[in-house]
Every structure is written in structure tokens, then in C-alpha cells.
Design an enzyme around this catalytic site. Structure first.
Site, PDB file in Angstrom:
ATOM      1  CG  ASP A 144       0.200  21.149 -18.742  1.00  0.00           C
ATOM      2  OD1 ASP A 144       0.051  20.000 -18.767  1.00  0.00           O
ATOM      3  OD2 ASP A 144      -0.223  21.963 -17.677  1.00  0.00           O
ATOM      4  CG  ASN A 152     -11.856  18.735 -16.610  1.00  0.00           C
ATOM      5  OD1 ASN A 152     -12.597  19.054 -17.769  1.00  0.00           O
ATOM      6  ND2 ASN A 152     -10.773  18.280 -16.939  1.00  0.00           N
ATOM      7  CG  HIS A 157     -14.953  16.125 -16.936  1.00  0.00           C
ATOM      8  ND1 HIS A 157     -13.589  15.946 -16.994  1.00  0.00           N
ATOM      9  CD2 HIS A 157     -15.254  15.640 -15.669  1.00  0.00           C
ATOM     10  CE1 HIS A 157     -13.332  15.418 -15.731  1.00  0.00           C
ATOM     11  NE2 HIS A 157     -14.310  15.356 -15.151  1.00  0.00           N
ATOM     12  CG  ASP A 161     -14.282  16.463 -22.856  1.00  0.00           C
ATOM     13  OD1 ASP A 161     -13.043  16.256 -22.305  1.00  0.00           O
ATOM     14  OD2 ASP A 161     -15.168  15.769 -22.807  1.00  0.00           O
ATOM     15  CD  GLU A 187      -3.948  18.670 -17.852  1.00  0.00           C
ATOM     16  OE1 GLU A 187      -3.314  18.910 -16.796  1.00  0.00           O
ATOM     17  OE2 GLU A 187      -4.520  17.661 -18.194  1.00  0.00           O
TER      18      GLU A 187
END
Length: 273
Positions: A144, A152, A157, A161, A187
Site C-alpha cells: 500500500d 491526490n 489526480h 495516476d 493504491e
């Protein structure tokens, strides 16, 4: 049999007409009749053979259509000629290619994460279910990204990404070839190391941690991105139970400072202490 009957009647009309005429005249020439009969039988056999050769591609087209219905790839082979049968085979070939292409696209969409290109959860289970059923063992890890939501929120975002894509590429470059890597969701990522002990799997994950510390992932200007991981031995239990154990180790790694790989046996040892 219908084709045989048509050929038989069609080729024997001249013979029957000749016999009828000779019978009416009362002058049956048995020698000539025998020659005509043999010639007629030879012609019938030749006609049947030719029709069989002409119609044999229909069997290929039937098998091809059945393969299309099963979703299997099919290639009937080269088709030549302007006749209707050749046109039918060409159409079957085109339909088979189109269906196979669409099925491949649908399969990719169903089993791959569109952002990272890794397997998604469904694709991951499809890959590892046979391996777990065979009890080949190995190691299983859940990773994680640490404080990903802050990336973010602060950088947007698109930046997040890019982090996910870069991290997925780094996983693919760092993990062994036989490792099965997937995006678990958000994630989170998972890795199954078949026939690998915990020590070897941990060495791979530690190398991953060191790698992203030296060469950060994501666009320039972001704070260093790290990850936490829970690593467990994959035994004879169901994959769902193995994932639960890895998830528990992951959250223990999060609680104890992040940016680390926590092996389940170490977590058990800490609890014992």
C-alpha cells in the site's frame, strides 16, 4: 443420400431412355447396354466424387462456426475461387477473426487494470487459483502506497495516476518473472511469489523500497513516495485467508511507522515478546 439420389437419377435418365427405346423396338443390344451401364456407373462415381470435393469445405465452415460459438480462435485456411462456397468460407474466416479480436479485447478489459496495465483483482484470482489449488506454496504480499491520498489532494489526480503507473512499472521491473503482480484496488497492490520463501520475497520488496528511495516514482516535485507491505507464507489454505493474513501484516506495518516490509512471522514474534 439426397445428393446421391439426385446424381443417380440425373445420370441414369439417358440409360433408362435408351433401355426403354430398345425394349419398345424389341431389339435390346445387351453388349451396347452393358457398355452404357458401365459408363453410366463410372460417370455417377465421378460426379459424386466431384460433388464431395466441392462440398467438403462446408464441413470446415460448420466447424468454424461452432468454434466461434465456443469463443475459440479459428482459422479455416486459404480460400480461393469466386464460387459461393469460397465466399462462405471467406465470410466465416472474417467473422472468426472479428469475434476473436473482440473476445480478446473483452478479456483484457475484464482482467486488466486500465490505468496501470497490471492484472486487476479478477485477473489475479484467475491466474493464482490453479496455483493455490496445486498447493505449490510460495509467498504472498500486499503493498500500500503511504499517504497516497495526500498526493491526490495536494497535487491532483493526474499526479496520483502517474505515481500509480510508475509504481506498477517498477514492480514489473523488480519482481521475478514468475511473480504474479496485480493492482488490488486504489493504491494497493498484491504480489504472489510462487515457490519462493519469505526471505527471498522480502529481499525483492526491500530492493523495491530502496529503489524508489533512490529513484522516486511520479512526476517531479512530489515528496518521496514510499510503501508499506505485509508478507506471509502461502501454504495450503484458501487464497482469501492468505490475503487476510497479509492484510493484517500490512496494517501492522502502517501502525509501526510505514515505509517497511513486515513479515507475518515477525509480527507473531513481536506479539510473543
Amino acid at each position: 443420400m439426397r445428393i446421391f439420389a439426385i446424381c443417380f437419377i440425373g445420370t441414369h435418365i439417358p440409360l433408362l431412355s435408351f433401355v426403354a427405346r430398345e425394349a419398345i423396338r424389341g431389339q435390346v443390344a445387351w453388349g451396347d447396354l452393358g457398355i452404357l451401364l458401365v459408363a453410366t456407373l463410372i460417370g455417377t462415381a465421378g460426379a459424386l466424387y466431384g460433388i464431395h470435393a466441392l462440398l467438403s469445405p462446408l464441413k470446415l465452415s460448420i466447424e468454424g462456426v461452432a468454434s466461434i460459438g465456443r469463443g475459440e480462435p479459428v482459422k479455416i485456411g486459404p480460400v480461393a475461387g469466386p464460387d459461393e462456397i469460397s465466399e462462405l468460407l471467406r465470410r466465416v474466416n472474417e467473422a472468426a477473426a472479428s469475434v476473436h479480436s473482440r473476445l480478446s479485447t473483452l478479456d483484457h478489459a475484464a482482467h486488466r487494470d486500465p490505468l496501470t496495465g497490471l492484472l486487476n483483482r479478477r485477473g489475479f484470482f484467475a491466474e493464482i487459483d490453479p496455483l493455490f489449488a496445486a498447493h505449490i506454496g510460495g509467498a504472498f504480499a500486499i503493498l500500500d502506497l503511504d499517504r497516497f491520498k495526500a498526493i491526490n489532494d495536494r497535487f491532483g489526480h493526474p499526479a496520483g495516476d502517474q505515481v500509480l503507473r510508475d509504481f506498477a512499472n517498477r514492480l514489473g521491473a523488480t519482481c521475478p518473472r514468475d511473480a504474479i503482480v496485480a493492482r488490488w484496488g486504489g493504491e494497493e497492490f498484491v504480489i504472489y511469489f510462487p515457490r519462493t520463501d519469505e526471505a527471498a520475497a522480502r529481499a525483492t520488496l526491500d530492493a523495491m523500497l530502496a529503489g524508489i528511495a533512490d529513484t522516486p516514482v511520479g512526476p517531479p516535485g512530489l515528496p518521496p513516495v514510499t510503501f508499506s507491505a505485509g508478507l506471509v507464507e502461502a501454504g495450503s489454505e484458501r487464497i482469501e485467508r492468505t490475503a487476510e493474513r497479509a492484510d493484517a501484516a500490512l496494517y501492522a506495518a502502517k501502525r509501526s511507522g510505514r515505509a517497511q516490509v513486515l513479515v507475518e512471522r515477525d509480527l507473531v514474534a513481536r506479539a510473543g515478546d
